[in-house]
Design a protein around this motif. Structure first.
Motif, PDB file in Angstrom:
ATOM      1  N   THR A  90      13.861  40.756 -23.978  1.00  0.00           N
ATOM      2  CA  THR A  90      13.497  39.407 -23.555  1.00  0.00           C
ATOM      3  C   THR A  90      13.040  39.392 -22.101  1.00  0.00           C
ATOM      4  OG1 THR A  90      15.007  38.452 -25.181  1.00  0.00           O
ATOM      5  CG2 THR A  90      14.316  37.024 -23.386  1.00  0.00           C
ATOM      6  N   VAL A  91      13.608  40.253 -21.273  1.00  0.00           N
ATOM      7  CA  VAL A  91      13.127  40.379 -19.891  1.00  0.00           C
ATOM      8  C   VAL A  91      11.651  40.780 -19.895  1.00  0.00           C
ATOM      9  CG1 VAL A  91      13.301  41.776 -17.794  1.00  0.00           C
ATOM     10  CG2 VAL A  91      15.370  40.842 -18.836  1.00  0.00           C
ATOM     11  N   GLU A  92      11.292  41.713 -20.776  1.00  0.00           N
ATOM     12  CA  GLU A  92       9.884  42.113 -20.892  1.00  0.00           C
ATOM     13  C   GLU A  92       9.036  40.924 -21.348  1.00  0.00           C
ATOM     14  OE1 GLU A  92       7.079  45.418 -23.204  1.00  0.00           O
ATOM     15  OE2 GLU A  92       9.274  45.484 -23.411  1.00  0.00           O
ATOM     16  N   CYS A  93       9.548  40.166 -22.299  1.00  0.00           N
ATOM     17  CA  CYS A  93       8.831  38.982 -22.786  1.00  0.00           C
ATOM     18  C   CYS A  93       8.643  37.956 -21.672  1.00  0.00           C
ATOM     19  CB  CYS A  93       9.595  38.346 -23.942  1.00  0.00           C
ATOM     20  SG  CYS A  93       9.519  39.274 -25.487  1.00  0.00           S
ATOM     21  N   ALA A  94       9.671  37.776 -20.844  1.00  0.00           N
ATOM     22  CA  ALA A  94       9.587  36.814 -19.744  1.00  0.00           C
ATOM     23  C   ALA A  94       8.461  37.177 -18.796  1.00  0.00           C
ATOM     24  CB  ALA A  94      10.912  36.753 -19.000  1.00  0.00           C
ATOM     25  N   GLY A  95       8.281  38.483 -18.560  1.00  0.00           N
ATOM     26  CA  GLY A  95       7.177  38.926 -17.713  1.00  0.00           C
ATOM     27  C   GLY A  95       5.831  38.568 -18.310  1.00  0.00           C
ATOM     28  N   VAL A  96       5.711  38.724 -19.621  1.00  0.00           N
ATOM     29  CA  VAL A  96       4.459  38.374 -20.309  1.00  0.00           C
ATOM     30  C   VAL A  96       4.196  36.880 -20.193  1.00  0.00           C
ATOM     31  CG1 VAL A  96       3.307  38.300 -22.547  1.00  0.00           C
ATOM     32  CG2 VAL A  96       4.648  40.325 -21.907  1.00  0.00           C
ATOM     33  N   LEU A  97       5.254  36.080 -20.305  1.00  0.00           N
ATOM     34  CA  LEU A  97       5.122  34.618 -20.303  1.00  0.00           C
ATOM     35  C   LEU A  97       5.000  34.029 -18.901  1.00  0.00           C
ATOM     36  CD1 LEU A  97       7.797  33.894 -23.022  1.00  0.00           C
ATOM     37  CD2 LEU A  97       5.349  33.456 -23.253  1.00  0.00           C
ATOM     38  N   GLY A  98       5.274  34.843 -17.897  1.00  0.00           N
ATOM     39  CA  GLY A  98       5.157  34.370 -16.521  1.00  0.00           C
ATOM     40  C   GLY A  98       6.350  33.555 -16.050  1.00  0.00           C
ATOM     41  N   ALA A  99       7.500  33.722 -16.705  1.00  0.00           N
ATOM     42  CA  ALA A  99       8.704  32.988 -16.311  1.00  0.00           C
ATOM     43  C   ALA A  99       9.349  33.648 -15.097  1.00  0.00           C
ATOM     44  CB  ALA A  99       9.697  32.939 -17.457  1.00  0.00           C
ATOM     45  N   ARG A 100       9.984  32.839 -14.265  1.00  0.00           N
ATOM     46  CA  ARG A 100      10.712  33.355 -13.108  1.00  0.00           C
ATOM     47  C   ARG A 100      12.208  33.475 -13.378  1.00  0.00           C
ATOM     48  NH1 ARG A 100      11.771  30.580  -7.146  1.00  0.00           N
ATOM     49  NH2 ARG A 100      12.781  32.417  -6.241  1.00  0.00           N
ATOM     50  N   TYR A 101      12.758  32.559 -14.200  1.00  0.00           N
ATOM     51  CA  TYR A 101      14.198  32.483 -14.420  1.00  0.00           C
ATOM     52  C   TYR A 101      14.558  32.846 -15.853  1.00  0.00           C
ATOM     53  CZ  TYR A 101      14.123  29.673 -10.139  1.00  0.00           C
ATOM     54  OH  TYR A 101      13.930  29.226  -8.861  1.00  0.00           O
ATOM     55  N   ILE A 102      15.762  33.395 -16.020  1.00  0.00           N
ATOM     56  CA  ILE A 102      16.338  33.547 -17.348  1.00  0.00           C
ATOM     57  C   ILE A 102      17.744  32.950 -17.310  1.00  0.00           C
ATOM     58  CG2 ILE A 102      17.133  35.923 -16.890  1.00  0.00           C
ATOM     59  CD1 ILE A 102      16.585  36.426 -19.953  1.00  0.00           C
ATOM     60  N   ARG A 103      17.991  31.968 -18.187  1.00  0.00           N
ATOM     61  CA  ARG A 103      19.271  31.273 -18.273  1.00  0.00           C
ATOM     62  C   ARG A 103      20.252  32.139 -19.057  1.00  0.00           C
ATOM     63  NH1 ARG A 103      20.694  26.973 -22.019  1.00  0.00           N
ATOM     64  NH2 ARG A 103      19.494  28.176 -23.522  1.00  0.00           N
ATOM     65  N   LEU A 104      21.489  32.253 -18.533  1.00  0.00           N
ATOM     66  CA  LEU A 104      22.525  33.093 -19.140  1.00  0.00           C
ATOM     67  C   LEU A 104      23.833  32.325 -19.272  1.00  0.00           C
ATOM     68  CD1 LEU A 104      22.068  36.248 -16.871  1.00  0.00           C
ATOM     69  CD2 LEU A 104      21.124  35.946 -19.169  1.00  0.00           C
ATOM     70  N   PHE A 105      24.770  32.911 -20.044  1.00  0.00           N
ATOM     71  CA  PHE A 105      26.114  32.373 -20.190  1.00  0.00           C
ATOM     72  C   PHE A 105      27.133  33.480 -19.893  1.00  0.00           C
ATOM     73  CE2 PHE A 105      23.247  29.989 -22.896  1.00  0.00           C
ATOM     74  CZ  PHE A 105      23.560  28.677 -22.571  1.00  0.00           C
ATOM     75  N   SER A 106      28.414  33.096 -19.867  1.00  0.00           N
ATOM     76  CA  SER A 106      29.435  34.075 -19.467  1.00  0.00           C
ATOM     77  C   SER A 106      30.486  34.305 -20.545  1.00  0.00           C
ATOM     78  CB  SER A 106      30.102  33.640 -18.154  1.00  0.00           C
ATOM     79  OG  SER A 106      30.595  32.314 -18.242  1.00  0.00           O
ATOM     80  N   PHE A 107      30.080  34.278 -21.810  1.00  0.00           N
ATOM     81  CA  PHE A 107      30.861  34.761 -22.939  1.00  0.00           C
ATOM     82  C   PHE A 107      32.009  33.827 -23.322  1.00  0.00           C
ATOM     83  CE2 PHE A 107      28.943  38.247 -20.660  1.00  0.00           C
ATOM     84  CZ  PHE A 107      28.188  38.836 -21.654  1.00  0.00           C
TER      85      PHE A 107
END
Length: 269
Positions: A90-107
């Motif tokens: 998904t990090v690779e996909c974010a680069g393709v899409l031009g996104a700066r942020y990725i939202r995460l959670f802590s389990f």
């Protein structure tokens, strides 16, 4: 003063990506926090599929503000290896899409253990996300049932990584965890990178239109504007059941007042 930029979870407006883009443009919203596309979670997309989506985004004049990923939304006891490998894709996909942020959670904390007992394991897993994020900014969202569902534990996360793990501030989620949203904001202000615009009623925990609940949104936005810089406000109404919603909520999750049940997803959006 901050430059506020409206974004949204456009999958709350429509399931199909073409409709998400059409409705976003209709209401003057030029950014989306990408979560589901044509019924599929963003974590299931390949870089090649994201390249096709990027073409559609460019043609529509819409950009991706963040990847609204589900990473960290598994039990702390679940195997982490496959989850991390999916994150890398998904990090690779974010680069393709031009996104700066990725939202995460802590389990999710379950199995009879307390958040404090799981803290070291949570922080170790979050560190692995940071190590594999490339140029993306990792932003943790408060969510009921996970380690970082309260403001003090969100502060622990931010402090543990020296500010490298940013925070997404969701007022409604704090209310649903029994916390005062303004008090939570005051504790976390220095670490908050962007916001989800969502409100809830403290007594019932029900989500309501922004400004009609106990989220102190007007005051929080006033204070957030003083942080300066370019700040995304991601609209997340949660006012009508939309495709995939049940998969996004933990057991016993959000319900809605009947008066805020709209005729269509677009109307609620």
């Amino acid at each position: 003063m901050a430059e506020f930029v409206l974004s949204s979870f456009a999958d709350e407006a429509a399931e199909s990506f073409s409709e998400q883009l059409r409705i976003s443009k209709k209401y003057g919203i030029r950014h989306i926090e990408m979560r589901t596309v044509d019924g599929r979670n963003v974590s299931a997309l390949s870089p090649a599929e994201c390249a096709e989506l990027k073409n559609a985004l460019d043609e529509s004049g819409v950009s991706v503000s963040a990847i609204g990923s589900p990473y960290g939304k598994i039990s702390i006891h679940d195997p982490f290896g496959p989850h991390l490998e999916a994150f890398k894709r998904t990090v690779e996909c974010a680069g393709v899409l031009g996104a700066r942020y990725i939202r995460l959670f802590s389990f999710y904390i379950d199995g009879g253990r307390s958040p404090e007992e799981c803290e070291d394991a949570v922080l170790e897993r979050l560190s692995r996300f940071l190590q594999n994020a490339g140029g993306l900014v990792c932003a943790h969202e408060n969510e009921s049932g996970i380690y970082g569902d309260t403001a003090p534990r969100n502060k622990k996360i931010a402090d543990a990584f020296g500010g490298r793990m940013k925070l997404v501030f969701d007022p409604a989620n704090y209310i649903q965890c029994g916390q005062d949203a303004l008090e939570a904001y005051s504790l976390l202000e220095e670490h908050i990178e962007y916001m989800h615009v969502k409100d809830a009623v403290a007594e019932s925990k029900l989500v309501v239109p922004a400004g009609m609940g106990d989220g102190h949104l007007r005051e929080i936005l006033r204070r957030f504007s003083q942080k300066g810089g370019r700040r995304f406000l991601s609209l997340e109404p949660h006012l009508k059941v939309f495709a995939g919603f049940e998969k996004l909520e933990a057991a016993g999750g959000t319900t809605r007042f009947a008066e805020f049940a709209y005729k269509s997803s677009e109307e609620a959006y």
